[in-house]
Design an enzyme around this catalytic site. Structure first.
Site, short mmCIF file in Angstrom:
data_model
loop_
_atom_site.label_atom_id
_atom_site.label_comp_id
_atom_site.label_asym_id
_atom_site.label_seq_id
_atom_site.Cartn_x
_atom_site.Cartn_y
_atom_site.Cartn_z
N CYS A 114 8.82 -5.10 5.73
CA CYS A 114 9.53 -4.67 4.52
C CYS A 114 9.81 -5.88 3.62
CB CYS A 114 10.79 -3.90 4.88
SG CYS A 114 11.52 -3.03 3.48
N HIS A 171 9.82 0.15 8.90
CA HIS A 171 10.60 -0.51 9.95
C HIS A 171 10.37 0.10 11.33
CE1 HIS A 171 13.07 -2.80 7.11
NE2 HIS A 171 13.01 -1.73 6.35
N GLU A 191 10.99 -1.42 13.96
CA GLU A 191 12.05 -1.96 14.83
C GLU A 191 13.27 -1.04 14.89
OE1 GLU A 191 11.50 -2.92 11.82
OE2 GLU A 191 13.34 -3.55 10.80
#
Lengths: 186, 298
Positions: free
Chosen positions: A81, A166, A168
């Protein structure tokens, strides 16, 4: 058996800790990196999600730019990002400086504001797009690994990788993107 | 780690809070101030008509800022823009969502609109941040849908003592929950006036189910470092920047100290770069009871 690879996550600001379980479950070691002294023993870098303007500001003020550029020239890097914005050759809305390692044009906040943030599946894995940038164009040397709404969202060129989303923030470890990055380190 | 949705993904609202971690969120009243904040490295700005210390001075009813003020700030910066609505004033929150602000702060800094109930934050697509003095209050707000918590502190005072009190108390209460046995949790839920299901998450994870930021009275780089070392994941600075002698330098120094909160040498460096004095500050006992903002919220 070769030694576990260490992935350094730039920890000046942003979503750093969420990478830890993904990196560890993908078979590598997680390390936070804030200063040049922390670079020792790092095999690859993640520029995490956060605010790209803040990260640029801190990289410049802590005089990390040249040292990071030297590391990125020889080791794999993944920009997530905001991190993908720091890696892009050209940044729009507004234009800002970057490491320019990926031949692509990114538009900051390309989907809009937080109200336009959303989840979607990328290669069968549910991920978050949060005030995400949009990759408007990629150069000939850039491989598109996934698209979303007709635009590249996961790209790679040599050992430089970027995702506009994302992985994560997904709680099934490790994400396919983390696995792929660890494979890239070799 | 945080609230989960289908597909085992962290809630998109909390996801934005994850992006703001390790940063400084600054109160601004004009587009020019917002630019100063962005250039100094703020991760977000809070658009206001008046900073808390001026709200205190002005007295009267403090409401949501005029839409023009908020929209002007939104146009001037590329970082996320937050704005405040009054406690319980869901119509103000609807206007903020309509404008497209990135985060709504249902804030005790403004005069409460409802003395019994808060906004049902699940009804909104825009995420909410709320203040808390203790664990029960934090979990009630999260139960209502807040995606991010902050300490209340005592806004507009330049006095860190209340934020420290709130941070310590929340940490202490989390430790008590973690060390409690499962048999004790329901009684704890009653004592804290907190939702049982959320207490179970706190016990399992040893922290709040959403990120925990600090706010209220931050005036110096060392104040920011103090709260970060106590476990805050980001700091809000209200009056501390634009009521200081040198806003630009204070903004930069507080950002620097927050990024390296655990390195006293860098916090010291930042403290020498202020080029001016901090806002004067107010001793809490000098404040009349009705103007204690931390007591607002239920």
């Amino acid at each position: 058996m070769c030694k576990k690879k260490t992935i350094g996550v730039l920890a000046l600001q942003g979503a750093v800790e969420p990478h830890k379980p993904h990196i560890e479950q993908a078979g590598a070691q997680f390390k936070t990196v804030k200063k040049s002294a922390d670079f020792r023993g790092v095999d690859a870098y993640i520029l995490p999600g956060g605010e790209s303007t803040t990260m640029l500001n801190l990289i410049n003020r802590f005089a990390l730019w040249d040292d990071l550029a030297a590391e990125f020239a020889k080791k794999p890097v993944w920009g997530v990002c905001a991190g993908s914005i720091l890696l892009a050759k050209t940044v729009k809305n507004p234009s800002q400086s970057s490491f320019g390692l990926l031949d692509m044009v990114v538009e900051r906040n390309g989907y809009g504001r937080q109200i336009d943030s959303h989840h979607d599946e990328i290669n069968g894995y549910n991920v978050s797009f949060i005030r995400a940038p949009v990759i408007d164009a990629v150069g000939p040397g850039v491989e598109v690994l996934a698209e979303h709404e007709g635009k590249p969202v996961w790209v790679k060129s040599g050992n430089i990788m970027a995702t506009t989303f994302h992985p994560e923030l997904t709680l099934d470890f490790p994400s396919p993107m983390h696995r792929s990055f660890v494979d890239l380190i070799g | 780690m945080s609230q989960k949705t289908t597909g085992n993904v962290i809630n998109i609202k909390t996801g934005l809070a994850e992006m703001l971690k390790g940063g400084v969120i600054m109160d601004v009243v004009t587009a020019e101030q917002a630019k100063v904040a962005e250039d100094a490295g703020a991760v977000a700005v809070m658009a206001l008509e008046r900073v808390p210390s001026d709200i205190r001075k002005a007295g009267g009813v403090a409401r949501m800022s005029p839409p023009e003020v908020i929209e002007e700030v939104m146009k001037s910066v590329s970082i996320p823009v937050m704005a405040k609505c009054r406690i319980g004033h869901f119509a103000e929150a609807q206007l903020l969502q309509e404008m497209g602000v990135d985060y709504i702060d249902e804030s005790e800094v403004l005069t409460p609109a409802d003395e019994e109930f808060h906004v049902n934050k699940h009804d909104f697509k825009v995420p909410f941040v709320c203040g808390a003095k203790n664990l029960g209050e934090a979990l009630r707000r999260i139960g209502e849908g807040a995606a991010l918590m902050r300490t209340k502190g005592e806004p507009g005072t330049g006095n860190i003592v209340e934020a420290v009190r709130h941070m310590r108390r929340i940490n202490r209460e989390i430790r008590a929950v973690v060390s409690a046995s499962d048999d004790e949790l329901m009684t704890m839920a009653r004592d804290f006036a907190a939702p049982y299901e959320l207490l179970k998450i706190v016990k399992a994870e040893g922290k709040l189910p959403v990120p925990n930021f600090a706010a209220g009275g931050v005036a110096t780089p060392a104040d920011a470092a103090l709260l970060m070392q106590m476990g805050a994941e980001t700091v809000f600075v209200g009056s501390g920047i634009f009521k200081s002698d040198n806003p630009e330098k204070f903004a930069k120094a507080i950002v620097k100290a927050t990024a390296h909160f655990d390195d006293p040498a860098i916090v010291l460096e930042a403290s020498k770069e202020l080029d001016g004095v901090a806002m004067r500050g107010t001793e809490i006992s000098e404040i009349d009871e009705p103007m204690l903002m931390a007591n607002r919220g239920w």
